[in-house]
Design a protein around this motif. Structure first.
Motif, PDB file in Angstrom:
ATOM      1  N   GLN A   1      -1.750  19.647   8.565  1.00  0.00           N
ATOM      2  CA  GLN A   1      -1.753  18.342   7.892  1.00  0.00           C
ATOM      3  C   GLN A   1      -0.375  17.997   7.352  1.00  0.00           C
ATOM      4  OE1 GLN A   1      -3.966  15.924   7.524  1.00  0.00           O
ATOM      5  NE2 GLN A   1      -5.520  16.984   8.743  1.00  0.00           N
ATOM      6  N   VAL A   2      -0.189  16.726   7.137  1.00  0.00           N
ATOM      7  CA  VAL A   2       1.059  16.214   6.578  1.00  0.00           C
ATOM      8  C   VAL A   2       0.727  15.411   5.327  1.00  0.00           C
ATOM      9  CG1 VAL A   2       2.965  14.610   6.958  1.00  0.00           C
ATOM     10  CG2 VAL A   2       2.235  16.147   8.798  1.00  0.00           C
ATOM     11  N   GLN A   3       1.502  15.615   4.293  1.00  0.00           N
ATOM     12  CA  GLN A   3       1.352  14.842   3.071  1.00  0.00           C
ATOM     13  C   GLN A   3       2.583  13.946   2.902  1.00  0.00           C
ATOM     14  OE1 GLN A   3       1.065  18.471   2.803  1.00  0.00           O
ATOM     15  NE2 GLN A   3      -1.019  18.051   3.511  1.00  0.00           N
ATOM     16  N   LEU A   4       2.324  12.709   2.523  1.00  0.00           N
ATOM     17  CA  LEU A   4       3.389  11.735   2.293  1.00  0.00           C
ATOM     18  C   LEU A   4       3.287  11.219   0.864  1.00  0.00           C
ATOM     19  CD1 LEU A   4       2.998   9.633   5.583  1.00  0.00           C
ATOM     20  CD2 LEU A   4       4.570  11.523   5.165  1.00  0.00           C
ATOM     21  N   VAL A   5       4.404  11.224   0.169  1.00  0.00           N
ATOM     22  CA  VAL A   5       4.422  10.755  -1.213  1.00  0.00           C
ATOM     23  C   VAL A   5       5.529   9.721  -1.377  1.00  0.00           C
ATOM     24  CG1 VAL A   5       4.691  11.380  -3.624  1.00  0.00           C
ATOM     25  CG2 VAL A   5       3.541  12.953  -2.059  1.00  0.00           C
ATOM     26  N   GLU A   6       5.127   8.495  -1.722  1.00  0.00           N
ATOM     27  CA  GLU A   6       6.084   7.427  -1.959  1.00  0.00           C
ATOM     28  C   GLU A   6       6.501   7.402  -3.429  1.00  0.00           C
ATOM     29  OE1 GLU A   6       2.897   5.573   0.848  1.00  0.00           O
ATOM     30  OE2 GLU A   6       2.963   6.797  -0.949  1.00  0.00           O
ATOM     31  N   SER A   7       7.693   6.904  -3.663  1.00  0.00           N
ATOM     32  CA  SER A   7       8.177   6.707  -5.026  1.00  0.00           C
ATOM     33  C   SER A   7       9.209   5.591  -5.019  1.00  0.00           C
ATOM     34  CB  SER A   7       8.783   7.993  -5.588  1.00  0.00           C
ATOM     35  OG  SER A   7       9.879   8.414  -4.805  1.00  0.00           O
ATOM     36  N   GLY A   8       9.517   5.090  -6.212  1.00  0.00           N
ATOM     37  CA  GLY A   8      10.577   4.098  -6.336  1.00  0.00           C
ATOM     38  C   GLY A   8      10.119   2.681  -6.569  1.00  0.00           C
TER      39      GLY A   8
ATOM     40  N   SER B   1       7.924   9.995  14.198  1.00  0.00           N
ATOM     41  CA  SER B   1       8.390   8.694  13.750  1.00  0.00           C
ATOM     42  C   SER B   1       7.624   8.284  12.501  1.00  0.00           C
ATOM     43  CB  SER B   1       8.235   7.635  14.844  1.00  0.00           C
ATOM     44  OG  SER B   1       6.887   7.548  15.267  1.00  0.00           O
ATOM     45  N   MET B   2       8.220   7.341  11.787  1.00  0.00           N
ATOM     46  CA  MET B   2       7.587   6.888  10.542  1.00  0.00           C
ATOM     47  C   MET B   2       7.729   5.379  10.391  1.00  0.00           C
ATOM     48  SD  MET B   2       8.525   9.936   7.876  1.00  0.00           S
ATOM     49  CE  MET B   2       7.309   9.368   6.689  1.00  0.00           C
ATOM     50  N   GLY B   3       6.860   4.837   9.589  1.00  0.00           N
ATOM     51  CA  GLY B   3       6.905   3.403   9.340  1.00  0.00           C
ATOM     52  C   GLY B   3       6.623   3.097   7.887  1.00  0.00           C
ATOM     53  N   TRP B   4       6.989   1.880   7.502  1.00  0.00           N
ATOM     54  CA  TRP B   4       6.609   1.344   6.200  1.00  0.00           C
ATOM     55  C   TRP B   4       5.715   0.137   6.436  1.00  0.00           C
ATOM     56  CZ3 TRP B   4       7.593   3.359   1.433  1.00  0.00           C
ATOM     57  CH2 TRP B   4       8.609   4.330   1.321  1.00  0.00           C
ATOM     58  N   PHE B   5       4.661   0.051   5.660  1.00  0.00           N
ATOM     59  CA  PHE B   5       3.746  -1.077   5.683  1.00  0.00           C
ATOM     60  C   PHE B   5       3.590  -1.577   4.254  1.00  0.00           C
ATOM     61  CE2 PHE B   5       1.813  -0.925   9.970  1.00  0.00           C
ATOM     62  CZ  PHE B   5       2.350   0.266  10.421  1.00  0.00           C
TER      63      PHE B   5
ATOM     64  N   TYR C   1       3.370  -0.815  -1.204  1.00  0.00           N
ATOM     65  CA  TYR C   1       4.108  -0.357  -0.032  1.00  0.00           C
ATOM     66  C   TYR C   1       3.669   1.060   0.324  1.00  0.00           C
ATOM     67  CZ  TYR C   1       7.161  -4.387  -0.036  1.00  0.00           C
ATOM     68  OH  TYR C   1       7.647  -5.674   0.056  1.00  0.00           O
ATOM     69  N   TYR C   2       3.355   1.238   1.611  1.00  0.00           N
ATOM     70  CA  TYR C   2       2.880   2.520   2.109  1.00  0.00           C
ATOM     71  C   TYR C   2       3.840   3.049   3.176  1.00  0.00           C
ATOM     72  CZ  TYR C   2      -1.618   1.007   0.182  1.00  0.00           C
ATOM     73  OH  TYR C   2      -2.627   0.576  -0.642  1.00  0.00           O
ATOM     74  N   CYS C   3       4.096   4.337   3.156  1.00  0.00           N
ATOM     75  CA  CYS C   3       4.760   4.938   4.303  1.00  0.00           C
ATOM     76  C   CYS C   3       3.702   5.613   5.160  1.00  0.00           C
ATOM     77  CB  CYS C   3       5.856   5.905   3.898  1.00  0.00           C
ATOM     78  SG  CYS C   3       5.306   7.437   3.152  1.00  0.00           S
TER      79      CYS C   3
ATOM     80  N   GLU D   1      -1.025   8.453  12.069  1.00  0.00           N
ATOM     81  CA  GLU D   1      -2.041   9.426  11.693  1.00  0.00           C
ATOM     82  C   GLU D   1      -2.035   9.764  10.198  1.00  0.00           C
ATOM     83  OE1 GLU D   1      -1.204  10.113  16.046  1.00  0.00           O
ATOM     84  OE2 GLU D   1       0.059   9.917  14.279  1.00  0.00           O
ATOM     85  N   TYR D   2      -0.904   9.623   9.552  1.00  0.00           N
ATOM     86  CA  TYR D   2      -0.790  10.040   8.155  1.00  0.00           C
ATOM     87  C   TYR D   2      -0.284   8.883   7.295  1.00  0.00           C
ATOM     88  CZ  TYR D   2      -0.787  14.504  10.601  1.00  0.00           C
ATOM     89  OH  TYR D   2      -1.113  15.549  11.406  1.00  0.00           O
ATOM     90  N   TRP D   3      -0.825   8.810   6.071  1.00  0.00           N
ATOM     91  CA  TRP D   3      -0.474   7.735   5.141  1.00  0.00           C
ATOM     92  C   TRP D   3      -0.238   8.291   3.748  1.00  0.00           C
ATOM     93  CZ3 TRP D   3       0.074   2.581   6.465  1.00  0.00           C
ATOM     94  CH2 TRP D   3      -0.300   2.258   7.773  1.00  0.00           C
ATOM     95  N   GLY D   4       0.701   7.653   3.055  1.00  0.00           N
ATOM     96  CA  GLY D   4       0.889   7.964   1.646  1.00  0.00           C
ATOM     97  C   GLY D   4      -0.079   7.165   0.791  1.00  0.00           C
ATOM     98  N   GLN D   5      -0.004   7.382  -0.506  1.00  0.00           N
ATOM     99  CA  GLN D   5      -0.929   6.731  -1.433  1.00  0.00           C
ATOM    100  C   GLN D   5      -0.459   5.332  -1.828  1.00  0.00           C
ATOM    101  OE1 GLN D   5       1.420   8.760  -2.362  1.00  0.00           O
ATOM    102  NE2 GLN D   5       2.322   7.780  -4.165  1.00  0.00           N
ATOM    103  N   GLY D   6       0.782   5.012  -1.534  1.00  0.00           N
ATOM    104  CA  GLY D   6       1.312   3.682  -1.826  1.00  0.00           C
ATOM    105  C   GLY D   6       2.039   3.617  -3.150  1.00  0.00           C
TER     106      GLY D   6
END
Length: 124
Positions: A1-8, A33-37, A94-96, A112-117
């Motif tokens: 699994q991959v965990q994504l954590v946004e900040s800022g 690859s990665m994206g921002w939504f 904003y989500y990565c 496949e993987y999303w941060g919490q926003g």
């Protein structure tokens, strides 16, 4: 699994700037690859930017071209979103997101993987 954590995220006046970060952990070797939504209240989540982990030019939604810049630090497994000349219509969560393929896509279902926003609010 991959965990994504946004900040800022935060509150900024129109015309101001913010820099978002997205740190990946876990099985990061599976990410290519990665994206921002972003998702504004009452609206669907929409594509903002895409960047490949291997290089190449990023892609941007027309609404943010010339104002937003995405970049990556492979050593830190982190992607950044520099947002300049912010407008009230940029207000959103904003989500990565990360995917296990290189190909460019704006489709949410392809990630496949999303941060919490992280909340970005731009006041007029």
């Amino acid at each position: 699994q991959v965990q994504l954590v946004e900040s800022g995220g935060g509150l900024v006046q129109a015309g101001g700037s913010l820099r978002l970060s997205c740190a990946a952990s876990g099985r990061t070797f599976t990410i290519y690859s990665m994206g921002w939504f972003r998702q504004a209240p009452g609206k669907e989540r929409e594509f903002v930017t895409f960047i490949s982990w291997s290089g190449g030019s990023p892609y941007y939604a027309d609404s943010v071209k010339g104002r937003f810049t995405t970049s990556r630090d492979n050593a830190k497994n982190t992607v950044y979103l520099q947002m300049n000349s912010l407008k009230p219509e940029d207000t959103a969560v904003y989500y990565c997101a990360a995917r296990r393929s290189y190909g460019y896509t704006v489709e949410r279902s392809e990630y496949e993987y999303w941060g919490q926003g992280t909340q970005v609010t731009v006041s007029s």
